[in-house]
Write a protein that holds these residues in place. Sequence first.
Motif, PDB file in Angstrom:
ATOM      1  N   ILE A 285       0.871  -1.199  -0.032  1.00 25.77           N
ATOM      2  CA  ILE A 285      -0.006  -0.059   0.179  1.00 25.77           C
ATOM      3  C   ILE A 285       0.894   1.343  -0.007  1.00 25.77           C
ATOM      4  CG2 ILE A 285      -1.797   1.336   1.235  1.00 25.77           C
ATOM      5  CD1 ILE A 285      -2.524  -1.275   2.615  1.00 25.77           C
ATOM      6  N   ARG A 286       0.635   2.185  -1.027  1.00 30.17           N
ATOM      7  CA  ARG A 286       1.396   3.143  -1.269  1.00 30.17           C
ATOM      8  C   ARG A 286       0.604   4.287  -0.705  1.00 30.17           C
ATOM      9  NH1 ARG A 286       6.735   5.098  -1.732  1.00 30.17           N
ATOM     10  NH2 ARG A 286       6.943   6.918  -2.470  1.00 30.17           N
ATOM     11  N   VAL A 287       1.094   5.047   0.353  1.00 28.51           N
ATOM     12  CA  VAL A 287       0.247   6.006   1.218  1.00 28.51           C
ATOM     13  C   VAL A 287       0.908   7.319   0.919  1.00 28.51           C
ATOM     14  CG1 VAL A 287      -0.631   6.819   3.136  1.00 28.51           C
ATOM     15  CG2 VAL A 287      -0.532   4.443   2.663  1.00 28.51           C
ATOM     16  N   ALA A 288       0.078   8.417   0.189  1.00 24.59           N
ATOM     17  CA  ALA A 288       0.466   9.681   0.282  1.00 24.59           C
ATOM     18  C   ALA A 288       0.157  10.520   1.410  1.00 24.59           C
ATOM     19  CB  ALA A 288       0.038  10.482  -0.955  1.00 24.59           C
ATOM     20  N   TYR A 289       1.334  11.472   1.851  1.00 24.59           N
ATOM     21  CA  TYR A 289       0.833  12.116   3.030  1.00 24.59           C
ATOM     22  C   TYR A 289       0.873  13.649   2.540  1.00 24.59           C
ATOM     23  CZ  TYR A 289       5.949  12.774   3.864  1.00 24.59           C
ATOM     24  OH  TYR A 289       7.344  12.868   3.859  1.00 24.59           O
ATOM     25  N   SER A 290       0.181  14.758   3.365  1.00 32.20           N
ATOM     26  CA  SER A 290       0.192  15.841   2.805  1.00 32.20           C
ATOM     27  C   SER A 290       0.158  16.916   4.302  1.00 32.20           C
ATOM     28  CB  SER A 290      -0.794  16.184   1.780  1.00 32.20           C
ATOM     29  OG  SER A 290      -1.976  16.014   2.397  1.00 32.20           O
ATOM     30  N   LEU A 291       0.330  17.969   4.045  1.00 34.72           N
ATOM     31  CA  LEU A 291       0.057  18.996   5.216  1.00 34.72           C
ATOM     32  C   LEU A 291      -0.947  20.166   4.718  1.00 34.72           C
ATOM     33  CD1 LEU A 291       3.630  18.975   6.500  1.00 34.72           C
ATOM     34  CD2 LEU A 291       1.843  18.206   7.702  1.00 34.72           C
ATOM     35  N   PRO A 292      -1.590  20.921   5.593  1.00 36.56           N
ATOM     36  CA  PRO A 292      -2.316  22.088   5.174  1.00 36.56           C
ATOM     37  C   PRO A 292      -1.492  23.019   4.686  1.00 36.56           C
ATOM     38  CG  PRO A 292      -2.797  21.490   7.349  1.00 36.56           C
ATOM     39  CD  PRO A 292      -1.516  20.861   7.116  1.00 36.56           C
ATOM     40  N   ALA A 293      -1.872  23.748   3.388  1.00 32.88           N
ATOM     41  CA  ALA A 293      -1.202  24.793   2.778  1.00 32.88           C
ATOM     42  C   ALA A 293      -0.672  25.839   3.807  1.00 32.88           C
ATOM     43  CB  ALA A 293      -1.935  25.271   1.572  1.00 32.88           C
ATOM     44  N   ASP A 294      -1.402  26.238   4.750  1.00 32.37           N
ATOM     45  CA  ASP A 294      -1.154  27.181   5.620  1.00 32.37           C
ATOM     46  C   ASP A 294       0.117  27.007   6.740  1.00 32.37           C
ATOM     47  OD1 ASP A 294      -2.694  25.802   7.275  1.00 32.37           O
ATOM     48  OD2 ASP A 294      -3.851  27.271   7.873  1.00 32.37           O
ATOM     49  N   HIS A 295       0.526  25.595   6.479  1.00 31.04           N
ATOM     50  CA  HIS A 295       1.309  25.287   7.678  1.00 31.04           C
ATOM     51  C   HIS A 295       2.772  25.453   6.965  1.00 31.04           C
ATOM     52  CE1 HIS A 295       3.210  22.750  10.801  1.00 31.04           C
ATOM     53  NE2 HIS A 295       3.854  22.219  10.134  1.00 31.04           N
ATOM     54  N   GLN A 296       2.861  25.334   5.460  1.00 30.29           N
ATOM     55  CA  GLN A 296       4.061  25.325   5.139  1.00 30.29           C
ATOM     56  C   GLN A 296       4.757  26.291   5.493  1.00 30.29           C
ATOM     57  OE1 GLN A 296       4.717  22.796   3.095  1.00 30.29           O
ATOM     58  NE2 GLN A 296       2.751  21.672   3.167  1.00 30.29           N
ATOM     59  N   GLY A 297       4.622  27.567   5.415  1.00 30.49           N
ATOM     60  CA  GLY A 297       5.447  28.689   5.909  1.00 30.49           C
ATOM     61  C   GLY A 297       5.829  28.788   7.300  1.00 30.49           C
ATOM     62  N   PHE A 298       5.072  28.222   8.173  1.00 28.12           N
ATOM     63  CA  PHE A 298       5.269  27.982   9.559  1.00 28.12           C
ATOM     64  C   PHE A 298       6.492  27.257   9.836  1.00 28.12           C
ATOM     65  CE2 PHE A 298       5.410  25.608  13.430  1.00 28.12           C
ATOM     66  CZ  PHE A 298       5.255  26.511  14.587  1.00 28.12           C
ATOM     67  N   CYS A 299       6.795  26.262   9.348  1.00 31.98           N
ATOM     68  CA  CYS A 299       7.590  25.035   9.414  1.00 31.98           C
ATOM     69  C   CYS A 299       8.913  25.499   8.822  1.00 31.98           C
ATOM     70  CB  CYS A 299       7.117  23.648   9.028  1.00 31.98           C
ATOM     71  SG  CYS A 299       8.366  22.303   9.470  1.00 31.98           S
ATOM     72  N   GLY A 300       8.846  26.019   7.801  1.00 29.35           N
ATOM     73  CA  GLY A 300       9.993  26.659   6.959  1.00 29.35           C
ATOM     74  C   GLY A 300      10.805  27.620   7.752  1.00 29.35           C
ATOM     75  N   ALA A 301       9.879  28.685   8.301  1.00 31.35           N
ATOM     76  CA  ALA A 301      10.476  29.760   9.228  1.00 31.35           C
ATOM     77  C   ALA A 301      11.136  29.220  10.413  1.00 31.35           C
ATOM     78  CB  ALA A 301       9.396  30.807   9.333  1.00 31.35           C
ATOM     79  N   CYS A 302      10.643  28.101  11.191  1.00 30.72           N
ATOM     80  CA  CYS A 302      11.093  27.449  12.370  1.00 30.72           C
ATOM     81  C   CYS A 302      12.259  26.835  12.053  1.00 30.72           C
ATOM     82  CB  CYS A 302       9.963  26.415  12.607  1.00 30.72           C
ATOM     83  SG  CYS A 302      10.426  25.719  14.333  1.00 30.72           S
ATOM     84  N   GLN A 303      12.653  26.174  10.897  1.00 34.36           N
ATOM     85  CA  GLN A 303      13.711  25.221  10.655  1.00 34.36           C
ATOM     86  C   GLN A 303      14.671  26.203  10.273  1.00 34.36           C
ATOM     87  OE1 GLN A 303      12.279  22.381   7.567  1.00 34.36           O
ATOM     88  NE2 GLN A 303      11.982  21.065   9.314  1.00 34.36           N
ATOM     89  N   ALA A 304      14.454  27.301   9.740  1.00 38.71           N
ATOM     90  CA  ALA A 304      15.476  28.323   9.053  1.00 38.71           C
ATOM     91  C   ALA A 304      16.222  28.967  10.046  1.00 38.71           C
ATOM     92  CB  ALA A 304      14.856  29.538   8.114  1.00 38.71           C
ATOM     93  N   THR A 305      15.445  29.133  11.434  1.00 35.98           N
ATOM     94  CA  THR A 305      16.083  30.123  12.306  1.00 35.98           C
ATOM     95  C   THR A 305      16.634  28.690  13.351  1.00 35.98           C
ATOM     96  OG1 THR A 305      13.866  29.789  13.405  1.00 35.98           O
ATOM     97  CG2 THR A 305      14.618  31.776  12.209  1.00 35.98           C
ATOM     98  N   GLY A 306      16.818  27.571  12.954  1.00 36.17           N
ATOM     99  CA  GLY A 306      17.255  26.586  13.974  1.00 36.17           C
ATOM    100  C   GLY A 306      16.558  25.907  14.814  1.00 36.17           C
ATOM    101  N   GLY A 307      15.188  25.824  14.517  1.00 39.75           N
ATOM    102  CA  GLY A 307      14.251  25.476  15.539  1.00 39.75           C
ATOM    103  C   GLY A 307      13.802  23.965  14.841  1.00 39.75           C
ATOM    104  N   VAL A 308      12.907  23.178  15.503  1.00 39.14           N
ATOM    105  CA  VAL A 308      12.296  21.796  15.207  1.00 39.14           C
ATOM    106  C   VAL A 308      10.802  22.189  15.235  1.00 39.14           C
ATOM    107  CG1 VAL A 308      12.261  19.548  15.987  1.00 39.14           C
ATOM    108  CG2 VAL A 308      14.473  20.834  16.198  1.00 39.14           C
ATOM    109  N   CYS A 309      10.203  21.881  14.203  1.00 38.45           N
ATOM    110  CA  CYS A 309       8.888  21.825  14.110  1.00 38.45           C
ATOM    111  C   CYS A 309       8.008  20.742  15.011  1.00 38.45           C
ATOM    112  CB  CYS A 309       8.152  21.597  12.808  1.00 38.45           C
ATOM    113  SG  CYS A 309       9.148  22.738  11.606  1.00 38.45           S
ATOM    114  N   GLY A 310       7.117  21.093  15.770  1.00 35.19           N
ATOM    115  CA  GLY A 310       6.257  20.457  16.541  1.00 35.19           C
ATOM    116  C   GLY A 310       4.859  20.697  16.891  1.00 35.19           C
ATOM    117  N   TYR A 311       4.188  20.105  17.865  1.00 32.66           N
ATOM    118  CA  TYR A 311       2.877  20.789  18.326  1.00 32.66           C
ATOM    119  C   TYR A 311       2.485  20.835  19.641  1.00 32.66           C
ATOM    120  CZ  TYR A 311       1.717  15.902  18.936  1.00 32.66           C
ATOM    121  OH  TYR A 311       1.852  14.499  19.299  1.00 32.66           O
TER     122      TYR A 311
END
Length: 371
Positions: A285-311
């Motif tokens: 079973i090949r499963v595709a995963y995705s994230l909400p569009a409004d989340h993409q910018g948040f995680c990118g900014a977090c990682q760019a400043t040395g952070g780790v994305c979590g919840y």
Amino acid sequence: MSASKPRLNVLLKQIATEAASSDMANFLRLLCRMISLLLMLTWPWWWFRLILLPVTAATSSEGNNVNSNAAPHSTYCRSYCGNITVDYPFALRTGCGHSGFRDLLYCINGVLMLHIPSGSYRVLDIDYAYRGVTLHDPGMSDCYSLLRSPGGLGNGFVVEPWRAPYLEPDPDNVFMLLGCRADSPLFQGFPSPEGKHLPCRNVSGMGCEEYYRCPAWDEGPSSRRPRGSASASAYGVVSPPECCALEFGAIRAINVSHLRCEGYSSAYSLAPLRAAGPGAWAYGIRVAYSLPADHQGFCGACQATGGVCGYDQGTDADICLCHHYNSTSNCDSAYAAATAESSSEPSIMPKPSLATLIGGFLLFRNILSST
């Protein structure tokens, strides 16, 4: 020496008093006076360095802690299970990854497992570049073995409604349901002259017409190769068909027992070229995963400043893990907020610990008593 010793004893008592009261200004003033008296004594210099070492070490340690706040551990949420890397948006630690993938993966004796309502599956691969997960269901049939039972065999694939936006089988993944009864929900209204109510069809060049050519249909007590034309049986002329192929999106849930089927098989295609026959298909079973569009910018900014994305475990809201700080945006803003908070304190100088100062005082008193 005799005149300096009583004065030094008095100074040591005053230093201990000021250390206990955390009055840094008086502490430094008395420390300078003590150093002046030490220079008048005839003790070896290594005693002098030993006495000052606890104070300087405490100050350096405090300074290092301040600096480390801006350098979070980027691998805190990254982990491994066997030879598979578990990274964002997946995680094995609570609070890491994206909340849509929480409580999904488990590492059991070095084997990575995925658990959803339909059952548990072994994870064979996570493709972060193409956002795909490959699963294996031990109860699933393939080209060389048919696993069928009147009660239904195999997990199928059913995901929680709240997780559905993040996780579903790839559109190129074909599910082939085997031995479904005539009263199966798949065939409600079947047969009709136009076959409108029959979802069976090929998916990305794979379907039951080809699957009937697999050796599994010729062997074993469960052999039930359809009679007559394979294409007729595959597309509903024979009622009900021994095999019904469909994509996940056609019914949104592959529940083998609910669909009143004896078993199922699943295959997927990753290459643009059609595989040469069902024996060359990739079964699983090949499963595709995705994230909400409004989340993409948040995680990118977090990682760019040395952070780790979590919840956040309480609210499931996105947070950026920044070593000792958590941020709702990125680590730069978290560090700026922490710096502003610390600068509002009356004293910004790092304070040596009380235990260190008392230890130095006792060491001093022992030296004086021995001279």
